[in-house]
Write a protein that holds these residues in place. Structure first.
Motif, short mmCIF file in Angstrom:
data_model
loop_
_atom_site.label_atom_id
_atom_site.label_comp_id
_atom_site.label_asym_id
_atom_site.label_seq_id
_atom_site.Cartn_x
_atom_site.Cartn_y
_atom_site.Cartn_z
N SER A 49 -62.13 37.33 -43.17
CA SER A 49 -61.94 37.93 -44.49
C SER A 49 -61.66 39.42 -44.39
O SER A 49 -60.90 39.99 -45.19
N THR A 50 -62.26 40.08 -43.41
CA THR A 50 -61.99 41.50 -43.20
C THR A 50 -60.52 41.72 -42.87
O THR A 50 -59.86 42.60 -43.42
N LEU A 51 -59.99 40.89 -41.97
CA LEU A 51 -58.57 41.00 -41.61
C LEU A 51 -57.70 40.74 -42.82
O LEU A 51 -56.71 41.44 -43.06
N LEU A 52 -58.06 39.73 -43.61
CA LEU A 52 -57.28 39.41 -44.80
C LEU A 52 -57.22 40.61 -45.74
O LEU A 52 -56.15 40.94 -46.28
N ARG A 53 -58.35 41.26 -45.95
CA ARG A 53 -58.42 42.40 -46.87
C ARG A 53 -57.69 43.63 -46.36
O ARG A 53 -57.35 44.52 -47.15
N MET A 54 -57.41 43.68 -45.07
CA MET A 54 -56.61 44.79 -44.54
C MET A 54 -55.17 44.71 -45.01
O MET A 54 -54.48 45.72 -45.09
N ARG A 108 -63.26 51.54 -42.72
CA ARG A 108 -62.20 52.31 -42.08
C ARG A 108 -61.37 51.40 -41.18
O ARG A 108 -61.92 50.68 -40.35
N ALA A 109 -60.05 51.44 -41.36
CA ALA A 109 -59.14 50.61 -40.57
C ALA A 109 -58.46 51.45 -39.51
O ALA A 109 -58.27 52.66 -39.67
N GLU A 110 -58.05 50.78 -38.44
CA GLU A 110 -57.25 51.44 -37.41
C GLU A 110 -56.14 50.50 -36.98
O GLU A 110 -56.17 49.30 -37.29
N GLY A 111 -55.15 51.04 -36.28
CA GLY A 111 -54.00 50.25 -35.89
C GLY A 111 -52.91 50.31 -36.95
O GLY A 111 -52.85 51.25 -37.75
N VAL A 126 -56.59 43.37 -32.92
CA VAL A 126 -55.92 42.17 -33.41
C VAL A 126 -54.41 42.41 -33.42
O VAL A 126 -53.93 43.38 -34.01
N ASN A 127 -53.67 41.54 -32.75
CA ASN A 127 -52.21 41.61 -32.72
C ASN A 127 -51.65 40.26 -33.14
O ASN A 127 -51.96 39.24 -32.53
N LEU A 128 -50.84 40.28 -34.18
CA LEU A 128 -50.40 39.01 -34.76
C LEU A 128 -49.14 39.22 -35.58
O LEU A 128 -48.99 40.23 -36.27
N GLU A 129 -48.22 38.25 -35.51
CA GLU A 129 -47.06 38.23 -36.39
C GLU A 129 -47.18 37.02 -37.32
O GLU A 129 -47.45 35.90 -36.87
N VAL A 130 -46.98 37.25 -38.61
CA VAL A 130 -47.08 36.20 -39.63
C VAL A 130 -45.68 35.89 -40.15
O VAL A 130 -45.03 36.78 -40.73
N PRO A 131 -45.19 34.67 -39.98
CA PRO A 131 -43.82 34.34 -40.41
C PRO A 131 -43.66 34.34 -41.92
O PRO A 131 -44.59 34.03 -42.67
N GLU A 132 -42.45 34.66 -42.33
CA GLU A 132 -42.12 34.69 -43.75
C GLU A 132 -42.03 33.27 -44.31
O GLU A 132 -41.54 32.35 -43.65
N LYS A 133 -42.54 33.10 -45.54
CA LYS A 133 -42.46 31.84 -46.28
C LYS A 133 -43.00 30.67 -45.47
O LYS A 133 -42.40 29.59 -45.38
N ASP A 161 -52.67 46.10 -32.97
CA ASP A 161 -53.90 46.80 -32.53
C ASP A 161 -54.85 47.06 -33.69
O ASP A 161 -55.48 48.12 -33.76
N ALA A 162 -54.97 46.11 -34.58
CA ALA A 162 -55.77 46.34 -35.79
C ALA A 162 -57.27 46.23 -35.48
O ALA A 162 -57.71 45.34 -34.76
N GLY A 163 -58.02 47.17 -36.03
CA GLY A 163 -59.47 47.15 -35.93
C GLY A 163 -60.06 47.60 -37.24
O GLY A 163 -59.37 48.18 -38.09
N PHE A 164 -61.34 47.34 -37.42
CA PHE A 164 -61.98 47.75 -38.66
C PHE A 164 -63.44 48.09 -38.42
O PHE A 164 -64.12 47.44 -37.63
N PHE A 165 -63.90 49.13 -39.13
CA PHE A 165 -65.29 49.58 -39.05
C PHE A 165 -65.93 49.55 -40.43
O PHE A 165 -65.31 49.93 -41.42
N TYR A 166 -67.18 49.11 -40.47
CA TYR A 166 -68.04 49.31 -41.63
C TYR A 166 -69.04 50.39 -41.22
O TYR A 166 -70.02 50.11 -40.53
N GLY A 167 -68.74 51.62 -41.60
CA GLY A 167 -69.55 52.72 -41.11
C GLY A 167 -69.36 52.85 -39.61
O GLY A 167 -68.25 52.97 -39.12
N ARG A 168 -70.45 52.76 -38.85
CA ARG A 168 -70.36 52.86 -37.40
C ARG A 168 -70.20 51.51 -36.72
O ARG A 168 -69.98 51.42 -35.52
N PHE A 169 -70.34 50.43 -37.51
CA PHE A 169 -70.24 49.09 -36.95
C PHE A 169 -68.78 48.65 -36.87
O PHE A 169 -68.07 48.66 -37.86
N ARG A 170 -68.35 48.26 -35.67
CA ARG A 170 -66.99 47.76 -35.49
C ARG A 170 -66.97 46.26 -35.79
O ARG A 170 -67.64 45.48 -35.11
#
Length: 268
Positions: free
Chosen positions: A57-62, A74-77, A36-43, A22-31
């Motif tokens: 890139s926003t998701l990557l930086r989270m 501001r991040a959520e989830g 975002v729901n995702l599983e990333v496998p190891e290696k 349930d990931a989300g991100f805001f830049y100030g008031r802008f969403r």
């Protein structure tokens, strides 16, 4: 109450190193990102693709809290790495040691090749023998040792663009991360340097979990085991995850029409 979306697990991917819920991100008031729901496998190598502005890139930086450097961010989830929610950790130095990042443009420090590699280990207080071992191990890991072993005390800015990017990767490897984030690592490089970085990514995936943002779909097809397609929602201009799966399947048999349209060049 609306049920939480199922995690987009990657078939055949093995255990998840990173779980995004349930990931989300805001830049100030802008969403900028929503649910975002995702599983990333190891290696394995997981690529994030999609048009500019869709939140890749926003998701990557989270994943390593780089957004902390953005005023009003501001991040959520939840973003779990081995079960620990990195969005709530206070151990940021430890997090960025575990989750390294390579940026779009090579960024050598204005110092020698050797000092670039050992910069972070020195900050971490490593002993001299360990630091010296890290120089060779990291440069070998980045496929750069043979090219620079006789010029370690020369300025890193004297390297070619491709060498500088591999030095950035060596600098990341020096602190022994578990996850490596790459934000369009080849976009500023020529085709020969790009091929070297792509070959290096394949080798690094034996030991590290890699998440790469790329606008180059051919590159995603070449280097990624799994690919996630992101898109900006037309209604509220918010980035969302549309589809994720093994790269071969996503490119050849996309489940969502929007993915097919993007891959075939109908938009984006």
């Amino acid at each position: 109450m609306v049920p939480r979306p199922e995690l987009r697990a990657l078939a055949g991917g093995g255990p998840a190193k990173v779980t995004i819920e349930d990931a989300g991100f805001f830049y100030g008031r802008f969403r900028a990102l929503r649910d975002v729901n995702l599983e990333v496998p190891e290696k394995r190598v997981t690529a994030l693709i999609g048009p500019s502005g869709c939140g890749k890139s926003t998701l990557l930086r989270m994943l390593n809290r780089m957004y902390d450097l953005v005023p009003g961010g501001r991040a959520e989830g939840r973003v779990l790495i081995d079960g620990e929610d990195v969005l709530r950790t206070t151990r940021l130095l430890e997090l960025r040691q575990r989750v390294g990042m390579v940026f779009q443009r090579p960024s050598p420090f204005p110092m020698s090749i050797r000092d670039n590699v050992v910069f972070a280990p020195r900050l971490l207080g490593w002993k001299r023998p360990r630091i010296e071992a890290a120089v060779r191990e990291s440069l070998e890991g980045a496929a750069l040792w043979d090219e620079v072993k006789d010029r370690l005390d020369e300025p890193a800015t004297g390297l070619s663009g491709g060498q500088q990017q591999r030095l950035s990767i060596a600098r990341c490897l020096a602190v022994q991360p578990e996850v490596i984030l790459m934000d369009e690592p080849c976009s500023a490089l020529d085709p020969i340097a790009t091929l070297k970085i792509e070959d290096l990514i394949h080798r690094l995936a034996r030991d590290y979990t890699i998440v790469i943002v790329t606008h180059n779909m051919q590159q995603a097809a070449r280097v990624a085991d799994y690919t996630a397609f992101m898109l900006m929602n037309a209604e509220d201009r918010c980035g969302e995850l549309v589809e994720v799966g093994p790269t071969v399947e996503l490119f050849n048999r996309p489940r969502d029409r929007r993915t097919e349209d993007y891959i075939t060049g109908r938009f984006g």
